[in-house]
Design a protein around this motif. Sequence first.
Motif, PDB file in Angstrom:
ATOM      1  N   TYR A  16     -22.399  66.065  59.901  1.00  0.00           N
ATOM      2  CA  TYR A  16     -20.978  65.345  60.344  1.00  0.00           C
ATOM      3  C   TYR A  16     -21.200  64.088  61.283  1.00  0.00           C
ATOM      4  CZ  TYR A  16     -17.248  68.073  58.344  1.00  0.00           C
ATOM      5  OH  TYR A  16     -16.140  68.340  57.452  1.00  0.00           O
ATOM      6  N   THR A  95     -11.075  66.268  62.770  1.00  0.00           N
ATOM      7  CA  THR A  95     -12.411  66.194  62.641  1.00  0.00           C
ATOM      8  C   THR A  95     -12.927  67.353  63.012  1.00  0.00           C
ATOM      9  OG1 THR A  95     -12.653  63.651  62.730  1.00  0.00           O
ATOM     10  CG2 THR A  95     -14.690  65.097  63.038  1.00  0.00           C
ATOM     11  N   LEU A  99     -14.898  70.234  60.735  1.00  0.00           N
ATOM     12  CA  LEU A  99     -16.113  70.696  61.249  1.00  0.00           C
ATOM     13  C   LEU A  99     -16.282  72.013  60.993  1.00  0.00           C
ATOM     14  CD1 LEU A  99     -19.030  70.068  62.036  1.00  0.00           C
ATOM     15  CD2 LEU A  99     -18.312  69.893  64.377  1.00  0.00           C
ATOM     16  N   GLU A 141     -13.276  67.215  52.148  1.00  0.00           N
ATOM     17  CA  GLU A 141     -13.484  67.022  53.500  1.00  0.00           C
ATOM     18  C   GLU A 141     -12.653  65.896  54.247  1.00  0.00           C
ATOM     19  OE1 GLU A 141     -17.701  68.705  54.949  1.00  0.00           O
ATOM     20  OE2 GLU A 141     -17.881  67.697  53.072  1.00  0.00           O
TER      21      GLU A 141
END
Length: 719
Positions: A16, A95, A99, A141
Motif C-alpha cells: 500500500y 485508505t 488497508l 481496492e
Amino acid sequence: MYLCGLVTAVGVILGYASVLLANARHFYTDDTESQYTGLWVGLGHALREGTFPVLVPERWMSGNNTMDDAGLFNPPQLLIDLIAPSVDNMALYATLVKLIFAIIAALGVYRICLAYGGRPAWSAVAGVAFPLSGFFLFFDEASWMTALTGTAWMVHAWASSVRYTRGQAGPIPVFVYLYLTISTQYIFPAVEAALMLLAVAVGELVYQRKWWPVARLAIVGGCAGLAGLLTFLPSMLSAKVTWRGTMEINNDQFLTVPWSESLNASLPSSLPAFTSWWGYVQPMPVTYIAWFLIPALAFIDWRRARDSWRELSGVAFFAVMMLMWAAGPGSIGPLRWPVRVLPMLAIGLLVLVCVLLARYGTTRDLRNRGIAAGVLILLLWVRTFSADPHDAIWHVLAAVAVVALGIAVLWLDRVKGVAAACALAIVAMFPIAFFQVQAAQPTPMTWNLPTNRSDAKAAFPDFPGTTLQLAERGLLQPGDKSLDGAYGSLVFGNYAKSLELTYVNGYTPTGHYYFGELLCMRWDSSVCPDALRRMFTAEPTTGRTLADLMKLDRVVLQRALFPDARNQPAPDGWKWVDYPGHEKYIWVLERVDGPISTVNGRVAATKNVTAASISETDTTSRVRVSSPSGGRVVFSRLGWPGYRVTIDGKQIPITTVAKSFVAVDIPAGTQNAELVLTWRPPGWKIGIGALVAGVVGVGVLQWLYVRSRRRAKESAAAR
C-alpha cells in the motif's frame, strides 16, 4: 505459520505504501469518493441519532438503503459508518479502511493455501500478491469498496469450508464468514461465494470420496443463505420498479475478457485489449496477477504433482469457472460486466500455483526448466505486444525484469533456501506496483472530489431544507473539478451527504425506473436539459408540479446546462436568489414564501380531503384525514414496494401518482380518522425468520461437531 501470517500483513502494508507513493489518492477514487464515503457519513449520522436508516425519503432514488450497497446488516460496515462522521479527511479514512480489508483478504488467501497443504512461505507470497493483482488493485481496492470487503470475507469462508469438510474446524467460522460476505449487500461476492462452495464441495467429494462432509458443508451454506435473505429480499422484491428489473441474459462484449487476455497474468506492463469505457486497449494492467505466476509453472515437478490432483481439484474447478465467466456473457440479470470476476481467477491461480510450488517446486534439470520459463515469458510478451503494440519497448523491459527477478529467486532458493527466495518474490512486488500505478496516471477514474469535508462545507453555500440540483456531470471541464471550481457549488453522486446537506441528488446503481424517467435522472444524479421544464409542469391528476409533489425548498440549476435560465421569469411561487461567489456555476430558485418541506409533514397534495400531519418519521406518516365524499392524499414519498396504510386501524389499498408518488384514496364518509402510512423493507418478516432459522441450524451443526469431537477423544482415550 504465525510468523508468515505476520509477514503477509506487513507485505500488504508495504505494498500500500508503494502504491500511495505513486498516487496518494489511489484508494480514494471513482465510486469510493462519489458513492461510499458520502454514504458512510450519511448512515453514520443516522445511527448516532438512534435511527436505523433503511429509508431516507428526501433522498428519493438514492434514499432506499436496502436497495444499494449500504451493508445495513453487516456489523463491520456499521462500525465504519459510525466512525465516518468524526473523520474530516475522507481520503485518509478510505485508505485506512481499505488497508484493513486488504490485510484481511491477504490473510484469507494465505489460509486457503495452508488449508490445501501449502507451506507458510509460499502461502505468504500468494497472500501478498493478491491485493497487488491488477483488477483487484485498480478497481476493487481503488473504487468498488463492497467488492473489496465481500472478497475479503469470502476467501476466509473458503479456507474455513475446506477445514470444516476435512474435520479440522467447526461450522461456525464458515457460517460467519459467509454471512459477512453476503451482508455486504453486493451481489457479486454472494454469487462468487456460492460458486466457491460448489467448487469446494466437488473438490472434496473427488478428494475424500465421502458424501457426509460435503452434505455438512451444503447445510452450513444453506444456513448462511437463509441468514443472508434479510440482505437481498428487499431488493429482489423491489426489482420490478428499478433499472435492474430485467433477468435477461445478454452478451454485448462490454467488459468481457477473452481467455487469451485473462491468462496474460505475469507481465507487469500488460495492457489488455477488450471493450470498456476507455476504448479497446485498457489504460491499466487489469489482467496482471503476479510477476512469477506463469514462469513458475516451469519449476513444478508435474509428475509428482499428479498425486495431488484430487486434493486440489476444487481450486482448479473454481479457477476454470471464473475463467469461463470472465469471457461472458456480458450480463446475467443484475450480474453485468464479467471483468469483475478477474480477482476470483487471480485467487484460484495464486492458490494453485503457490501450493504446487511449495509442495513440488524443484530446480532439478535447471537448464531445461529455464528454457521452458523463457518460452513462457516470450509467449507472455507476444500476447502483451499483440494487445498493445504501441508500448513495445516498455513490454521488452518488463520481460527482461521478470527474467532477472526469476534468476535472482532461483539463486536465492539454491543458496539461501526457500524463505529467502519467497522474501525476494514478495519484495519485487512493491516496485512493480509503484510503476504500474505511476504509469496509469492520471487515472481516468477519478472525480477529484475534495478530501477534507470541513473545507468543502466551508466553501459550499448554506442550503437549508430540501434541495434538488439539475445538472450534468459530463459538462464539467477538467479545471472545474476542484473546490475552487464546480465542487464549491455543485454536488454529484453522494457528495451532498459528505456536506451534510439534504439533497435529492445521490448515487444509486439501482434507481427507481419511473422516477428516473420523470426527471431523466441517471445513477450519478445528472439530468437532461428537459428536466427543468418537467420539474415545473403540472402533473395532470393533481394539478401540482413535480417540485410541489416533492416538497422542494430549492432548485439549483447548473449554468452550463441552463445558460439562459436566469433570463427567464421564475416559475409561479418561486424567485431567483443570488449566492455571491457561486454565480459562475449555478442559478438558484427558492420559494417566495419560504421553505415548505416541513409544512404539514409529507402531505404533498390533497383532493376532496382535509389532511393534517400528526407526526413524521422516515418510515411512518401519521395524518388526521376527513373526506365526506371521498378523495385522495398524495405524499412526498417515492413509491417503493413496502408501503402499507391503515385508516383507524383498517388496512386499505395504496396507489401511486405518475408511478412515483405514494397516494392513498380516502373512502367517502371518513371523518377525523387517523391515517397511518408505514414502510418496511419488503419481505422483512421472512428475512428475520430466515435469519433465526439459519442461526439455529448452524447451532445444531456446531453441537453435532462438538459431540463428534468429544466422542472421538473418548474413543482415543479408551484405546
